[in-house]
Write a protein that holds these residues in place. Structure first.
Motif, PDB file in Angstrom:
ATOM      1  N   ILE A   1      54.225  53.172  32.602  1.00  0.00           N
ATOM      2  CA  ILE A   1      53.594  53.275  33.923  1.00  0.00           C
ATOM      3  C   ILE A   1      53.086  54.697  34.080  1.00  0.00           C
ATOM      4  O   ILE A   1      53.836  55.661  33.882  1.00  0.00           O
ATOM      5  CB  ILE A   1      54.577  52.910  35.047  1.00  0.00           C
ATOM      6  N   LEU A   2      51.816  54.831  34.422  1.00  0.00           N
ATOM      7  CA  LEU A   2      51.201  56.143  34.549  1.00  0.00           C
ATOM      8  C   LEU A   2      50.806  56.395  35.999  1.00  0.00           C
ATOM      9  O   LEU A   2      49.986  55.673  36.566  1.00  0.00           O
ATOM     10  CB  LEU A   2      49.955  56.244  33.655  1.00  0.00           C
ATOM     11  N   PHE A   3      51.440  57.403  36.597  1.00  0.00           N
ATOM     12  CA  PHE A   3      51.050  57.866  37.935  1.00  0.00           C
ATOM     13  C   PHE A   3      49.952  58.918  37.754  1.00  0.00           C
ATOM     14  O   PHE A   3      50.171  59.940  37.086  1.00  0.00           O
ATOM     15  CB  PHE A   3      52.237  58.487  38.662  1.00  0.00           C
ATOM     16  N   GLU A   4      48.806  58.687  38.360  1.00  0.00           N
ATOM     17  CA  GLU A   4      47.677  59.595  38.217  1.00  0.00           C
ATOM     18  C   GLU A   4      47.389  60.306  39.536  1.00  0.00           C
ATOM     19  O   GLU A   4      47.459  59.711  40.609  1.00  0.00           O
ATOM     20  CB  GLU A   4      46.435  58.829  37.756  1.00  0.00           C
ATOM     21  N   ASN A   5      47.060  61.599  39.422  1.00  0.00           N
ATOM     22  CA  ASN A   5      46.679  62.411  40.573  1.00  0.00           C
ATOM     23  C   ASN A   5      47.761  62.399  41.655  1.00  0.00           C
ATOM     24  O   ASN A   5      47.559  61.933  42.767  1.00  0.00           O
ATOM     25  CB  ASN A   5      45.341  61.949  41.152  1.00  0.00           C
ATOM     26  N   VAL A   6      48.940  62.910  41.295  1.00  0.00           N
ATOM     27  CA  VAL A   6      50.034  63.048  42.253  1.00  0.00           C
ATOM     28  C   VAL A   6      50.423  64.517  42.347  1.00  0.00           C
ATOM     29  O   VAL A   6      50.204  65.298  41.417  1.00  0.00           O
ATOM     30  CB  VAL A   6      51.270  62.208  41.843  1.00  0.00           C
TER      31      VAL A   6
ATOM     32  N   LEU B   1      53.810  60.167  33.223  1.00  0.00           N
ATOM     33  CA  LEU B   1      53.952  58.948  32.424  1.00  0.00           C
ATOM     34  C   LEU B   1      55.415  58.547  32.338  1.00  0.00           C
ATOM     35  O   LEU B   1      56.258  59.343  31.920  1.00  0.00           O
ATOM     36  CB  LEU B   1      53.388  59.166  31.018  1.00  0.00           C
ATOM     37  N   VAL B   2      55.717  57.319  32.733  1.00  0.00           N
ATOM     38  CA  VAL B   2      57.054  56.744  32.613  1.00  0.00           C
ATOM     39  C   VAL B   2      57.043  55.759  31.456  1.00  0.00           C
ATOM     40  O   VAL B   2      56.198  54.855  31.405  1.00  0.00           O
ATOM     41  CB  VAL B   2      57.470  56.033  33.917  1.00  0.00           C
TER      42      VAL B   2
ATOM     43  N   LYS C   1      63.221  52.523  40.421  1.00  0.00           N
ATOM     44  CA  LYS C   1      64.564  52.862  39.946  1.00  0.00           C
ATOM     45  C   LYS C   1      64.677  52.453  38.493  1.00  0.00           C
ATOM     46  O   LYS C   1      64.361  51.316  38.138  1.00  0.00           O
ATOM     47  CB  LYS C   1      65.647  52.160  40.777  1.00  0.00           C
ATOM     48  N   ASP C   2      65.109  53.371  37.666  1.00  0.00           N
ATOM     49  CA  ASP C   2      65.305  53.103  36.244  1.00  0.00           C
ATOM     50  C   ASP C   2      64.031  52.587  35.573  1.00  0.00           C
ATOM     51  O   ASP C   2      64.071  51.734  34.691  1.00  0.00           O
ATOM     52  CB  ASP C   2      66.445  52.108  36.045  1.00  0.00           C
ATOM     53  N   GLY C   3      62.894  53.110  36.024  1.00  0.00           N
ATOM     54  CA  GLY C   3      61.619  52.747  35.425  1.00  0.00           C
ATOM     55  C   GLY C   3      61.016  51.447  35.911  1.00  0.00           C
ATOM     56  O   GLY C   3      59.923  51.074  35.481  1.00  0.00           O
TER      57      GLY C   3
END
Length: 434
Positions: free
Chosen positions: A19-24, A41-42, A423-425
């Motif tokens: 899972i990719l968080f972008e622009n945070v 990136l998770v 939680k936990d990905g």
């Protein structure tokens, strides 16, 4: 609850492993400012990479942060998971109902953004297993098991008809359900402490002095003896972990420290000399900005209300002492027998603004609380780093609408302001527009 979760998108998503968080903008759980716009990136259940440059993550689920704040999941270091959604009578007499009610409340706790709780008194072992196995949704739980008390100590909710107590005799409902256990000698302390560890405790909770909610336990009384407290510390250290001691008064605090206790909870009647002692010895002080309703809901004229009236003025003074002497201070709520108050968990955290900046308060409820949890050593049920956003840490994350370092009240309204709860990905809530 499950039907509502499906409608609102609160259940764990079936998505790519990455899972990719972008622009945070990242609050890392330690500092006093947000990062520059970043990408996180998770991978699985771990934060794999954090970068201000684009991250190549083909196949990852991409979440557009749009400048929102990414921060660690919140941690409540003084929680009673089994003693919130029931009455005292239900908690002590119907463990089946208590478990079902606690499971429902655990899901609500997670949906408030609390991905971890330290349970300091109550039979939370089964609830923890159900959450860890994915049977129900809830926070990580660090359980202490039954609160260890003495005859007429804080946590002794027996009736006079239960007396006299015979050592080795039948347990009362309070003890059978595992809410608290009476120990009246060092040998009993050792036996019952080992039983808690056998069931999965990661720390021990003892009541070194009187308490507000216990009808037979005056505040000024030091309940345990020094040899009894030393026995608890001995067994905890044998298991590589520590003792948390409920203590209000100087006498109870000082005896607990002399016995080797590493964590004092409450301390609201302490002296300035006690504050210096706690700081000098590096003791962890667990404080709670107790909600006023916890006092006013007690009947006027009752013993419990009189004790609350004595304790409450000490809250402000103790926070100021903790700041003055730079004590290792953790945050929790200590809510009991009230789902209505439990909904205010985030608001209680926000009330720390009386003494701390938003960054200080949030660091306390994330990175600092996680340091306390790590004292459990090899008893830690969740090996890995909690309470921070950094590479290699466990992926317990909140995506927040707005900047909580500028407006701490954002955490008081998790339904609207926590757009993603992980939680936990795994994502348990996602209200970010696709």
């Amino acid at each position: 609850m499950l039907a509502a979760a499906l409608v609102l998108g609160f259940c764990a998503t079936a998505s790519a492993d990455d899972i990719l968080f972008e622009n945070v903008r990242v609050f890392d759980g330690k500092g006093d400012a947000l990062s520059a716009p970043s990408n996180v990136l998770v991978k699985g259940n771990v934060i794999e990479r954090i970068s201000t440059d684009p991250i190549d993550a083909a196949g990852a689920e991409r979440i557009a942060g749009n400048g929102r704040t990414l921060m660690p999941g919140l941690i409540d270091a003084h929680w009673h998971a089994m003693l919130i959604a029931t009455t005292p009578a239900e908690a002590m007499s119907d463990i089946g109902f208590a478990n079902l009610a606690a499971g429902d409340e655990a899901t609500d706790t997670l949906m408030r953004g609390f991905t971890t709780v330290r349970d300091v008194g109550g039979p939370a072992f089964g609830l923890k297993r159900a959450i860890d196995r994915g049977i129900i949704e809830g926070p990580r739980i660090y359980p202490s098991g039954a609160m260890m008390t003495v005859t007429s100590g804080h946590g002794d909710f027996r009736e006079p008809s239960d007396l006299p107590r015979r050592v080795g005799g039948l347990f009362t409902p309070m003890e059978r359900t595992g809410g608290s256990i009476v120990v009246d000698s060092p040998d009993e302390v050792r036996l019952r402490a080992r039983e808690q560890f056998m069931q999965g405790a990661v720390l021990l909770k003892v009541t070194a002095g009187g308490g507000v909610s216990s009808p037979h336990s005056p505040l000024d009384v030091t309940t345990f003896t020094l040899p009894e407290l030393r026995a608890a510390v001995e067994i905890a250290e044998n298991w590589g972990t520590y003792v948390a001691a409920h203590a209000f008064t100087p006498e109870a605090i000082e005896m607990a420290i002399e016995a080797g206790v590493k964590n004092i909870e409450h301390g609201f009647l302490m002296s300035e000399e006690d504050a210096k002692l706690i700081a000098d010895k590096g003791i962890w002080l667990g404080l709670q900005p107790l909600h006023e309703a916890m006092r006013t809901n007690l009947p006027e004229g009752s013993v419990e209300r009189a004790k609350a009236d004595e304790v409450w003025p000490g809250i402000d003074r103790t926070y100021r002492l903790a700041k003055k002497y730079k004590i290792n201070t953790t945050w929790g709520t200590d809510i009991l027998f009230s789902r209505a108050l439990a909904t205010q968990q985030g608001a209680i955290l926000a009330s720390l603004s009386r003494w701390y900046t938003p960054a200080e308060a949030l660091a306390m409820a994330t990175g600092t609380n996680a340091e306390l949890l790590a004292l459990s050593g090899k008893r830690n049920p969740y090996p890995g780093k909690l309470g921070v956003v950094e590479e290699g840490a466990l992926a317990d994350l909140l995506l927040v609408e707005g900047n909580p370092l500028e407006n701490l009240d954002l955490v008081a309204d998790p339904a609207n302001n926590f757009k993603i709860i992980m939680k936990d990905g795994k994502i348990y809530k996602n209200t970010v527009a696709k």
